[in-house]
Enzyme design. Structure first.
Site, PDB file in Angstrom:
ATOM      1  N   GLY A   1      -6.932  19.869  80.272  1.00  0.00           N
ATOM      2  CA  GLY A   1      -7.989  20.706  79.627  1.00  0.00           C
ATOM      3  C   GLY A   1      -7.026  21.297  79.133  1.00  0.00           C
ATOM      4  N   THR A   2      -6.389  21.530  78.426  1.00  0.00           N
ATOM      5  CA  THR A   2      -6.725  22.635  76.919  1.00  0.00           C
ATOM      6  C   THR A   2      -6.621  22.581  75.661  1.00  0.00           C
ATOM      7  OG1 THR A   2      -4.438  20.929  76.025  1.00  0.00           O
ATOM      8  CG2 THR A   2      -3.341  22.860  77.771  1.00  0.00           C
ATOM      9  N   ASN A   3      -7.636  20.917  75.559  1.00  0.00           N
ATOM     10  CA  ASN A   3      -8.634  20.533  74.384  1.00  0.00           C
ATOM     11  C   ASN A   3      -9.672  21.137  74.841  1.00  0.00           C
ATOM     12  OD1 ASN A   3      -7.409  19.280  72.496  1.00  0.00           O
ATOM     13  ND2 ASN A   3      -6.171  18.007  73.744  1.00  0.00           N
TER      14      ASN A   3
ATOM     15  N   ASN B   1     -13.232  10.928  69.669  1.00  0.00           N
ATOM     16  CA  ASN B   1     -12.374  11.807  70.656  1.00  0.00           C
ATOM     17  C   ASN B   1     -10.876  11.881  69.526  1.00  0.00           C
ATOM     18  OD1 ASN B   1      -9.588  11.021  72.566  1.00  0.00           O
ATOM     19  ND2 ASN B   1      -9.599   9.215  71.089  1.00  0.00           N
TER      20      ASN B   1
ATOM     21  N   HIS C   1      -6.698  11.815  69.996  1.00  0.00           N
ATOM     22  CA  HIS C   1      -5.907  11.833  69.737  1.00  0.00           C
ATOM     23  C   HIS C   1      -4.446  12.225  69.290  1.00  0.00           C
ATOM     24  CE1 HIS C   1      -3.414   7.908  70.424  1.00  0.00           C
ATOM     25  NE2 HIS C   1      -2.644   7.834  69.375  1.00  0.00           N
TER      26      HIS C   1
HETATM   27  C1  GAR Z   1      -4.318  15.707  74.193  1.00  0.00           C
HETATM   28  O1  GAR Z   1      -2.586  15.176  74.197  1.00  0.00           O
HETATM   29  C2  GAR Z   1      -5.078  13.971  73.947  1.00  0.00           C
HETATM   30  O2  GAR Z   1      -4.704  14.331  72.444  1.00  0.00           O
HETATM   31  C3  GAR Z   1      -4.168  13.172  74.909  1.00  0.00           C
HETATM   32  O3  GAR Z   1      -4.034  13.589  76.057  1.00  0.00           O
HETATM   33  C4  GAR Z   1      -3.888  14.528  76.401  1.00  0.00           C
HETATM   34  C5  GAR Z   1      -4.755  15.437  76.842  1.00  0.00           C
HETATM   35  O4  GAR Z   1      -4.536  16.952  76.945  1.00  0.00           O
HETATM   36  N1  GAR Z   1      -5.108  11.790  74.228  1.00  0.00           N
HETATM   37  C6  GAR Z   1      -5.521  10.622  74.198  1.00  0.00           C
HETATM   38  O5  GAR Z   1      -3.540  10.188  74.260  1.00  0.00           O
HETATM   39  C7  GAR Z   1      -6.001   9.545  73.909  1.00  0.00           C
HETATM   40  N2  GAR Z   1      -5.060   8.760  73.657  1.00  0.00           N
HETATM   41  P1  GAR Z   1      -5.064  18.067  77.814  1.00  0.00           P
HETATM   42  O6  GAR Z   1      -6.049  18.016  78.995  1.00  0.00           O
HETATM   43  O7  GAR Z   1      -4.611  19.489  77.794  1.00  0.00           O
HETATM   44  O8  GAR Z   1      -6.575  18.308  76.724  1.00  0.00           O
END
Ligand code: GAR
Length: 211
Positions: free
Chosen positions: A12-14, A108, A110
């Protein structure tokens, strides 16, 4: 105020970048109203709770059919009056039914410059492993609208990030997050909420900011 739901599966850093942007007043016309996790143990849930955002856990395996899962997700989003759905590391496939229900209202993030290293099977660290295998010198991140083509929807924002000679998938992932994802996602959400994103013939145009 537009109500935003963030769908998560992991760290969940995003989501945290969105929470921080909201706290800094950078998501002018939007409000983080709901976090939905596909896993009960996702750390993202702790981040949401700490920020006082309501959370729900919806596990695909707990539903016997795709239709029942779709129904549960759609009714949850509608019950909460959600205007914008943000996929932030959400690892459950979003079906056509949900996409049609929230047409042009799902975005989304990516971790590559689409159309490189995207589509089925490209998620999380796998994306960065593929970039390193290919030996690209530049990668990055993309925020796009979600349509029925995996990672194929209209591109909203992209940012390039340098690949360094001694990168591992982990170091590259972190640089792409820090330099691109955590900046692009709040910006795209803010642009959406302030009505600055226009879709014309399947392409995104962003209304100029007044100086
Ligand atoms: C992020 O790097 C996001 O871009 C990727 O998963 C990670 C989630 O990190 N998403 C994908 O690859 C979708 N195809 P987070 O949970 O720390 O936000």
């Amino acid at each position: 105020m537009l109500k935003i739901a963030v769908l998560v599966s992991g760290g969940g850093t995003n989501l945290q970048a969105l929470i921080d942007a909201q706290a800094a007043g950078k998501i002018g016309n939007g409000e983080l109203a709901l976090v939905v996790s596909s896993r009960a143990d996702a750390y993202a849930l702790q981040r949401a709770k700490a920020a006082g955002i309501p959370v729900e856990v919806l596990v695909r395996r707990s539903f016997s059919t795709q239709e029942q899962y779709d129904e549960a997700l759609i009714s949850l989003l509608k019950r909460c009056g959600i205007d914008l759905v943000v996929l932030a590391g959400f690892m459950t496939i979003i079906s056509g039914r949900v996409i049609r229900e929230f047409e042009n209202r799902i975005v989304n993030v990516h971790p590559s410059l689409i159309p490189s290293f995207c589509g089925e099977g490209f998620y999380g660290l796998k994306v960065h492993e593929a970039a390193l295998r290919k030996g690209v010198k530049v990668t990055g991140a993309t925020v796009h609208f979600v349509n029925e083509v995996c990672d194929g929807g209209p591109i909203i924002l992209q940012k390039a990030v340098e690949v360094l000679p001694d990168d591992t998938a982990e170091t590259l992932q972190h640089r792409v997050m820090e330099q691109a994802e955590w900046k692009l996602l709040p910006k795209a959400v803010s642009l959406f909420c302030s009505g600055k994103i226009k879709l014309i013939d399947g392409k995104v145009f962003i209304k100029e900011e007044k100086i």
